[in-house]
Design a protein around this motif. Structure first.
Motif, PDB file in Angstrom:
ATOM      1  N   TRP A 114      -6.888   7.109  36.455  1.00  0.00           N
ATOM      2  CA  TRP A 114      -6.730   8.409  38.114  1.00  0.00           C
ATOM      3  C   TRP A 114      -5.699   8.966  38.184  1.00  0.00           C
ATOM      4  CZ3 TRP A 114      -2.163   7.795  40.239  1.00  0.00           C
ATOM      5  CH2 TRP A 114      -1.627   6.859  40.059  1.00  0.00           C
ATOM      6  N   ARG A 158      -4.524  10.936  35.611  1.00  0.00           N
ATOM      7  CA  ARG A 158      -4.373  12.629  35.115  1.00  0.00           C
ATOM      8  C   ARG A 158      -5.342  13.463  34.277  1.00  0.00           C
ATOM      9  NH1 ARG A 158      -2.289   9.838  28.591  1.00  0.00           N
ATOM     10  NH2 ARG A 158      -0.331   9.224  29.119  1.00  0.00           N
ATOM     11  N   ASN A 218      -5.975  14.985  37.548  1.00  0.00           N
ATOM     12  CA  ASN A 218      -6.280  14.799  38.796  1.00  0.00           C
ATOM     13  C   ASN A 218      -5.416  14.859  39.660  1.00  0.00           C
ATOM     14  OD1 ASN A 218      -6.946  13.983  41.189  1.00  0.00           O
ATOM     15  ND2 ASN A 218      -7.339  12.430  41.039  1.00  0.00           N
ATOM     16  N   GLU A 241      -4.454  16.267  43.159  1.00  0.00           N
ATOM     17  CA  GLU A 241      -4.526  15.251  43.719  1.00  0.00           C
ATOM     18  C   GLU A 241      -4.001  14.382  43.535  1.00  0.00           C
ATOM     19  OE1 GLU A 241      -6.919  13.767  47.523  1.00  0.00           O
ATOM     20  OE2 GLU A 241      -7.891  15.546  47.339  1.00  0.00           O
ATOM     21  N   ALA A 242      -4.251  13.285  43.225  1.00  0.00           N
ATOM     22  CA  ALA A 242      -3.108  11.862  42.455  1.00  0.00           C
ATOM     23  C   ALA A 242      -2.231  11.709  41.742  1.00  0.00           C
ATOM     24  CB  ALA A 242      -4.150  11.307  41.305  1.00  0.00           C
ATOM     25  N   GLU A 243      -2.343  12.911  41.259  1.00  0.00           N
ATOM     26  CA  GLU A 243      -0.135  13.164  40.972  1.00  0.00           C
ATOM     27  C   GLU A 243       0.510  13.398  41.922  1.00  0.00           C
ATOM     28  OE1 GLU A 243       1.852  15.845  37.279  1.00  0.00           O
ATOM     29  OE2 GLU A 243      -0.361  16.183  37.538  1.00  0.00           O
TER      30      GLU A 243
END
Length: 252
Positions: A198, A200, A202, A204-206
């Protein structure tokens, strides 16, 4: 090299184990326990050896009755070839599984599994390892920021880490007369293979994960490994019964 770094037992779940290589560079002979991924364990061992350290892997699947006994039997069978006497100076309880389940959706089976790996296994690994652990040794339990931050979506996981911190506190009191220190390290979001799906690739997630930390980035395995190495060293001889926050200031 300090005598506390002669022999260490790293009990991990997951693929990237920075603590092992760091302890290996500091002079420890590292026993890398793994559940199923032999190739990943061998990769850690090879990395330690390439850095000039000493290491070996042993298989021990946790989460079932008798798992601690099986782990120590595997250790005893191999330790003499790598560290004569089979004594241990450092135990790092890194094993842990998460369950992304809230109160409504968590099953009894899922609850039992996460507590078996995250709480019961470290308890009995330490219990059965005490006769091997030298006076003046070190125990480091890997906890989580989830033990102090409200995260209902992983309620059982957070509860296991809270239990582990209480275990740390009581062990420190019990083992203090032997000069053994016991501490917890509580990471936040760390860029490991466990979180790769979820995190690497990404942005937005990072960015969301980085925003949780006062230091403004996602944690790296080395950020935690260096704290473990400090607690395993003689420099930390006067630190025990503590939970060391390694979240980069999350929740401040």
């Amino acid at each position: 090299m300090d005598h506390l770094l002669e022999q260490g037992l790293l009990v991990p779940e997951g693929r990237v184990q920075a603590a092992g290589p760091r302890l290996g560079r500091d002079g420890a002979t590292v026993a890398v326990a793994y559940a199923r991924d032999e190739a990943a364990a061998d990769e850690v061992v090879e990395r330690i050896r390439k850095d000039g350290g000493r290491a070996f892997a042993l298989r021990a699947e946790l989460g079932r009755h008798g798992d601690a006994a099986s782990l120590w039997a595997a250790f005893d069978a191999r330790a003499e070839a790598h560290a004569p006497g089979g004594a241990v100076d450092i135990i790092v309880n890194k094993a842990g599984i998460g369950r992304s389940s809230d109160l409504a959706s968590l099953t009894e089976e899922g609850f039992d599994e996460v507590f078996a790996v995250n709480v019961r296994a470290p308890f009995f690994i330490v219990q059965q390892g005490l006769r091997r652990l030298r006076d003046g040794g070190r125990i480091v339990n890997i906890s989580s920021g989830a033990a102090r931050l409200a995260m209902p979506e992983i309620i059982a996981y957070g509860a296991t880490k809270g239990a582990l911190d209480t275990f740390t506190l009581n062990l420190a009191k019990e083992l203090g007369p032997r000069g053994i220190t016991v501490n917890s390290v509580a990471p936040g979001v760390i860029d490991t293979d466990v979180n790769a799906g979820w995190l690497r690739g990404n942005p937005e997630a990072e960015a969301q994960a980085a925003s949780l930390a006062a230091l403004g980035r996602v944690g790296r395995p080395e950020d935690v490994a260096d704290i473990v190495a400090f607690l395993a060293s003689d420099d930390a001889r006067w630190v025990t019964g503590r939970v060391i926050d390694a979240t980069g200031g999350s929740g401040l």
